[in-house]
Scaffold this motif. Structure first.
Motif, mmCIF file in Angstrom:
data_model
loop_
_atom_site.group_PDB
_atom_site.id
_atom_site.type_symbol
_atom_site.label_atom_id
_atom_site.label_comp_id
_atom_site.label_asym_id
_atom_site.label_seq_id
_atom_site.Cartn_x
_atom_site.Cartn_y
_atom_site.Cartn_z
ATOM 1 N N HIS A 89 68.477 18.747 46.977
ATOM 2 C CA HIS A 89 69.312 18.971 48.220
ATOM 3 C C HIS A 89 70.724 18.874 47.812
ATOM 4 O O HIS A 89 71.430 18.196 46.971
ATOM 5 C CB HIS A 89 69.259 17.722 49.325
ATOM 6 N N SER A 90 71.461 19.906 48.285
ATOM 7 C CA SER A 90 72.640 20.062 47.921
ATOM 8 C C SER A 90 73.699 19.646 49.002
ATOM 9 O O SER A 90 73.596 19.496 50.155
ATOM 10 C CB SER A 90 73.220 21.761 47.858
ATOM 11 N N TYR A 91 74.793 18.963 48.649
ATOM 12 C CA TYR A 91 75.610 18.205 49.656
ATOM 13 C C TYR A 91 77.312 18.636 49.660
ATOM 14 O O TYR A 91 77.569 19.175 48.365
ATOM 15 C CB TYR A 91 75.711 16.731 49.140
ATOM 16 N N ARG A 92 77.994 18.414 50.536
ATOM 17 C CA ARG A 92 79.063 18.513 50.543
ATOM 18 C C ARG A 92 79.652 17.220 50.170
ATOM 19 O O ARG A 92 79.047 16.224 49.940
ATOM 20 C CB ARG A 92 80.077 18.947 51.983
ATOM 21 N N SER A 93 81.005 17.199 49.578
ATOM 22 C CA SER A 93 81.506 15.873 49.093
ATOM 23 C C SER A 93 81.578 14.894 50.246
ATOM 24 O O SER A 93 81.789 15.255 51.491
ATOM 25 C CB SER A 93 83.256 15.921 48.719
ATOM 26 N N GLY A 94 81.328 13.643 49.979
ATOM 27 C CA GLY A 94 81.273 12.544 50.955
ATOM 28 C C GLY A 94 80.324 11.246 50.493
ATOM 29 O O GLY A 94 80.009 11.527 49.327
ATOM 30 N N THR A 95 80.185 10.283 51.417
ATOM 31 C CA THR A 95 79.343 9.289 51.219
ATOM 32 C C THR A 95 77.884 9.259 51.826
ATOM 33 O O THR A 95 78.085 9.631 53.403
ATOM 34 C CB THR A 95 80.000 7.725 51.349
ATOM 35 N N TYR A 96 76.815 9.402 51.180
ATOM 36 C CA TYR A 96 75.413 9.763 52.116
ATOM 37 C C TYR A 96 74.489 8.556 51.675
ATOM 38 O O TYR A 96 74.560 7.908 50.675
ATOM 39 C CB TYR A 96 75.032 10.779 51.565
ATOM 40 N N THR A 97 73.813 8.038 52.586
ATOM 41 C CA THR A 97 72.618 7.092 52.645
ATOM 42 C C THR A 97 71.387 7.787 53.035
ATOM 43 O O THR A 97 71.141 8.410 53.927
ATOM 44 C CB THR A 97 72.698 5.902 53.465
ATOM 45 N N ALA A 98 70.468 7.959 51.928
ATOM 46 C CA ALA A 98 69.283 8.405 52.109
ATOM 47 C C ALA A 98 68.069 7.490 51.937
ATOM 48 O O ALA A 98 68.059 6.346 51.441
ATOM 49 C CB ALA A 98 68.914 9.452 51.014
ATOM 50 N N HIS A 99 66.838 7.806 52.482
ATOM 51 C CA HIS A 99 65.482 6.875 52.288
ATOM 52 C C HIS A 99 64.485 7.911 52.548
ATOM 53 O O HIS A 99 64.439 8.923 52.921
ATOM 54 C CB HIS A 99 65.578 5.621 53.295
ATOM 55 N N LEU A 100 63.401 7.230 52.095
ATOM 56 C CA LEU A 100 61.986 8.027 52.094
ATOM 57 C C LEU A 100 61.003 7.307 53.300
ATOM 58 O O LEU A 100 60.943 6.055 53.219
ATOM 59 C CB LEU A 100 61.483 7.876 50.787
ATOM 60 N N THR A 101 60.525 8.210 53.953
ATOM 61 C CA THR A 101 59.274 7.875 54.891
ATOM 62 C C THR A 101 58.089 8.337 54.292
ATOM 63 O O THR A 101 58.202 9.616 54.188
ATOM 64 C CB THR A 101 59.639 8.118 56.132
ATOM 65 N N VAL A 102 56.865 7.712 54.093
ATOM 66 C CA VAL A 102 55.728 7.848 53.651
ATOM 67 C C VAL A 102 54.801 7.761 54.733
ATOM 68 O O VAL A 102 54.684 6.932 55.373
ATOM 69 C CB VAL A 102 55.594 7.179 52.481
ATOM 70 N N THR A 103 53.960 8.792 54.757
ATOM 71 C CA THR A 103 52.806 9.164 55.761
ATOM 72 C C THR A 103 51.598 8.838 54.811
ATOM 73 O O THR A 103 51.299 9.564 53.723
ATOM 74 C CB THR A 103 52.738 10.438 56.419
ATOM 75 N N TRP A 104 50.751 7.777 55.221
ATOM 76 C CA TRP A 104 49.665 7.197 54.381
ATOM 77 C C TRP A 104 48.401 7.537 55.026
ATOM 78 O O TRP A 104 48.271 7.545 56.197
ATOM 79 C CB TRP A 104 49.584 5.946 54.229
ATOM 80 N N GLY A 105 47.566 8.131 54.620
ATOM 81 C CA GLY A 105 45.938 8.421 54.750
ATOM 82 C C GLY A 105 44.981 7.491 53.963
ATOM 83 O O GLY A 105 45.490 6.921 53.043
ATOM 84 N N ALA A 106 43.972 7.380 54.358
ATOM 85 C CA ALA A 106 43.107 6.541 53.496
ATOM 86 C C ALA A 106 41.621 6.933 53.834
ATOM 87 O O ALA A 106 41.198 7.595 54.925
ATOM 88 C CB ALA A 106 43.155 5.145 54.085
ATOM 89 N N THR A 107 40.776 6.591 52.910
ATOM 90 C CA THR A 107 38.946 6.484 53.016
ATOM 91 C C THR A 107 38.769 5.188 52.930
ATOM 92 O O THR A 107 39.479 4.200 52.645
ATOM 93 C CB THR A 107 38.456 7.304 51.832
ATOM 94 N N PHE A 108 37.464 4.733 53.594
ATOM 95 C CA PHE A 108 36.830 3.591 53.436
ATOM 96 C C PHE A 108 35.610 3.642 53.113
ATOM 97 O O PHE A 108 34.608 4.481 53.500
ATOM 98 C CB PHE A 108 37.197 2.742 54.694
ATOM 99 N N THR A 109 34.895 2.426 52.591
ATOM 100 C CA THR A 109 33.682 2.139 52.385
ATOM 101 C C THR A 109 33.378 0.811 53.041
ATOM 102 O O THR A 109 34.159 -0.056 53.182
ATOM 103 C CB THR A 109 33.306 2.213 50.992
ATOM 104 N N VAL A 110 32.131 0.744 53.471
ATOM 105 C CA VAL A 110 31.140 -0.634 54.079
ATOM 106 C C VAL A 110 30.408 -1.053 53.182
ATOM 107 O O VAL A 110 29.457 -0.273 53.062
ATOM 108 C CB VAL A 110 30.984 -0.267 55.412
#
Length: 244
Positions: free
Chosen positions: A188-209
């Motif tokens: 990602h390209s930015y202009r000059s400045g101070t920035y705070t970024a973070h990551l959101t993760v979407t989780w899926g799953a399988t299961f066994t019984v």
């Protein structure tokens, strides 16, 4: 139906009758076959009012039929719960395997990892030079949980990555965790400045019984990783005299 029946955990039955449960009240049963649920229970019964307004109660000489007085209707319970027997019982028919919806409710409460955001350059960025994002945190996780006596193994996988850039652009969505230079996939390209970024993760799953056939968990859940703050500087051209 003459009686209503119920199964009580022996410790719970002791607590109801004596006000407490001691270690001597606990009973163990032999290991059950795979896929079966066996437990030690106290069996109790309670009289049910019959169609002729009678009920069977415990008398001094055994069960006795009595006329029911008062505001009772056929089918109503009558009297208190009474001890009948105790022992090891196979309750598999009373305890069906967890449904996918039930597993999903557990999946939503699992301590899934919060993936950290890495960026390059690792210090300050420069305008005109895109900032590269990626995460080197684990994107799969295995959990083993007990749901009503069933061993449920949940295999969680990060399916979508939403990079909150911290500027007016808002966010970038990818299906992979990104890679560092020179194989970068998220930038990602930015202009000059101070920035705070973070990551959101979407989780899926399988299961066994109990080691059965894998099935999909019917839904997803998300985690937010810790924020990372960085500066993007404006590069300026400076003319110099090569003879100085």
């Amino acid at each position: 139906m003459t009686f209503a029946w119920r199964l009580l955990d022996r410790c719970l039955a002791a607590a109801e009758s004596d006000g407490y449960c001691s270690p001597t009240d606990v009973r163990q049963c032999p290991p059950a076959e795979l896929g079966r649920v066996v437990g030690f229970f106290v069996v109790e019964r309670r009289s049910i009012v019959q169609g002729d307004y009678t009920a069977v109660v415990d008398g001094p000489d055994g069960p006795t039929v009595v006329d029911v007085e008062g505001d009772y209707q056929p089918g109503d319970p009558y009297g208190d719960w009474r001890y009948d027997s105790e022992g090891c019982f196979d309750i598999t028919p009373l305890n069906p395997p967890p449904s996918s919806a039930e597993v999903f409710s557990f999946f939503q409460r699992l301590p899934l990892p919060q993936l950290t955001t890495q960026h390059q350059p690792p210090g300050d960025g420069l305008t005109g030079l895109p900032v590269i994002f990626y995460t080197d945190s684990p994107t799969t996780q295995t959990f083993t949980v007990d749901i009503r006596g069933f061993q449920v193994v949940i295999e969680a996988t990060a399916e979508q990555f939403t990079w909150h850039t911290g500027d007016a652009t808002g966010q970038i969505t990818s299906s992979d965790p990104g890679r560092p230079y020179p194989e970068e996939t998220v930038e990602h390209s930015y202009r000059s400045g101070t920035y705070t970024a973070h990551l959101t993760v979407t989780w899926g799953a399988t299961f066994t019984v109990n080691g059965g056939t894998p099935a999909d968990v019917p839904g997803t859940t998300t985690t937010d990783g810790p924020p990372v703050t960085f500066d993007v500087l404006q590069a300026r051209t400076v003319l110099t005299n090569p003879y100085d």
